[in-house]
Design an enzyme around this catalytic site. Structure first.
Site, short mmCIF file in Angstrom:
data_model
loop_
_atom_site.label_atom_id
_atom_site.label_comp_id
_atom_site.label_asym_id
_atom_site.label_seq_id
_atom_site.Cartn_x
_atom_site.Cartn_y
_atom_site.Cartn_z
N ARG A 130 34.87 22.54 -16.85
CA ARG A 130 33.78 21.56 -16.97
C ARG A 130 32.86 21.94 -18.11
NH1 ARG A 130 32.69 23.69 -11.10
NH2 ARG A 130 34.87 24.06 -11.50
N ASP A 148 24.34 23.02 -9.85
CA ASP A 148 24.36 23.01 -8.38
C ASP A 148 22.99 23.33 -7.82
OD1 ASP A 148 27.13 22.49 -7.96
OD2 ASP A 148 27.58 24.57 -8.48
N ASN A 172 27.61 31.68 -16.66
CA ASN A 172 26.87 31.28 -15.47
C ASN A 172 25.47 31.86 -15.47
OD1 ASN A 172 29.95 31.40 -14.05
ND2 ASN A 172 28.62 29.71 -13.45
N PHE A 194 28.92 35.37 -9.12
CA PHE A 194 28.40 34.71 -10.32
C PHE A 194 27.18 33.87 -10.03
CE2 PHE A 194 31.71 31.72 -8.84
CZ PHE A 194 31.01 30.51 -8.83
N ARG A 200 30.73 15.75 -18.51
CA ARG A 200 31.39 16.26 -17.31
C ARG A 200 32.24 15.16 -16.67
NH1 ARG A 200 30.30 19.79 -12.74
NH2 ARG A 200 32.08 19.46 -11.34
N PRO A 209 21.30 25.30 2.26
CA PRO A 209 21.68 26.02 1.05
C PRO A 209 23.15 25.72 0.67
CG PRO A 209 20.67 27.49 2.67
CD PRO A 209 20.95 26.21 3.37
N HIS A 210 23.46 25.93 -0.59
CA HIS A 210 24.83 25.73 -1.05
C HIS A 210 25.76 26.57 -0.19
CE1 HIS A 210 28.39 25.77 -3.59
NE2 HIS A 210 27.83 24.84 -4.36
N ILE A 214 0.84 -1.20 0.00
CA ILE A 214 0.00 0.00 0.00
C ILE A 214 0.87 1.26 0.00
CG2 ILE A 214 -2.05 -1.05 1.00
CD1 ILE A 214 -1.25 0.01 3.72
N ASP A 244 28.06 22.46 -15.22
CA ASP A 244 28.03 22.45 -13.76
C ASP A 244 26.62 22.79 -13.31
OD1 ASP A 244 28.96 22.26 -11.19
OD2 ASP A 244 29.71 24.31 -11.09
N PRO A 261 36.99 32.30 -13.76
CA PRO A 261 36.91 31.05 -13.00
C PRO A 261 37.19 31.27 -11.52
CG PRO A 261 38.89 31.09 -14.37
CD PRO A 261 38.06 32.26 -14.79
#
Length: 273
Positions: free
Chosen positions: A211, A216, A175, A242, A202, A233-234, A73, A214, A164
């Site tokens: 890369r 995220d 970005n 960026f 990647r 959060p990141h 179920i 990317d 970068p």
């Protein structure tokens, strides 16, 4: 508190269970649903198109139960929840309870039940590329996300060219940020995004290295999560222009759940440094 439409103990006779007899003979199930939706417009206008038609919901639940055969179920509840969320756009979240009154456990029991809460989640993604056709990699990633039945692209920021990050010598990045609504939980979303990265070629060899793509997870609702595979959060987003610049374009008043500042405020902090 969100408005609710409640359906209680919808009675359905269907064939689910681990044992062969349950699948052959069938038995009674009771399904209840709490649909979280804004009823104000329907209440003011008295028009059905501005509400969730609970009659159609009931028939759809019955179809799921009667046209499938589940061992558990738990699976029935998940299938009902996903079906309703995908087919009735005014439902933002829901609760589904599936009761099995005649559970064959060899003891007197009123019922066994599974209750789940599912719904749409707003997530914000960072996207970047600095190899090959950067624009094509990003566009293809957005297309892959939009192809997902359980994920909708809501907003896409403009793209900015940036130097970068991390000290590795490489080409400049494109970005941007994407807002999505998704039924995937955070780890399911992470697995999906890593698969999209992999399909773009990647390769994770050098940290902060070049890369093709990317992706995220920056934020997921107001969730705070710190697991080995994923932090939300990141943990670097508030330091990265960026990220903040394109994110401020699509969600300037989004609140960081730990720092208690909006994205615009975080961006302004870096600009003043």
């Amino acid at each position: 508190m969100e408005d609710q439409i409640r359906i209680s103990d919808l009675e359905i006779y269907s064939n689910h269970g681990v044992y062969k007899e349950e699948k052959v003979l069938g038995q009674k199930f009771l399904v209840s649903a709490v649909l979280y939706t804004d009823t104000k417009r329907a209440g003011v206008s008295d028009r059905i198109e501005y509400s969730v038609d609970y009659g159609n919901v009931c028939h759809r639940i019955a179809e799921v139960m009667e046209k499938n055969t589940f061992d558990l179920i738990e699976c029935a509840a998940e299938t009902i929840a996903k079906t309703l969320l995908l087919e009735f756009p005014l439902i933002r979240h829901l609760e589904i309870e599936v009761k099995k009154p005649w559970a064959p456990i060899g003891m007197p029991i009123e019922s066994v039940a599974v209750k789940i809460f599912r719904g749409w989640h707003r997530a914000y993604l960072g996207v970047g590329s600095n190899m090959g056709d950067r624009m094509e990699y990003i566009s293809s990633a957005i297309d892959r996300i939009e192809e997902q039945q359980d994920t909708k692209v809501v907003h896409v920021s403009g793209l900015i060219e940036t130097k970068p990050y991390g000290g590795v010598e490489q080409e400049d990045f494109l970005n941007g940020c994407i807002a999505i609504d998704t039924l995937k939980d955070p780890l399911e979303l992470l697995d999906f995004l890593m698969d999209v990265e992999k399909q773009s070629g990647r390769v994770r060899t050098v940290r902060w290295g070049p890369r093709t793509l990317d992706l995220d997870i920056l934020m997921y609702d107001d969730l705070v999560m710190n697991e080995r595979e994923l932090t939300i959060p990141h943990k670097e987003m508030h330091k990265r222009m960026f990220v903040l610049e394109p994110l401020a374009e699509i969600a300037p008043y989004l609140m960081h759940p730990l720092l208690r500042k909006t994205i615009s405020e975080l961006k302004e902090t870096i600009e003043k440094e």
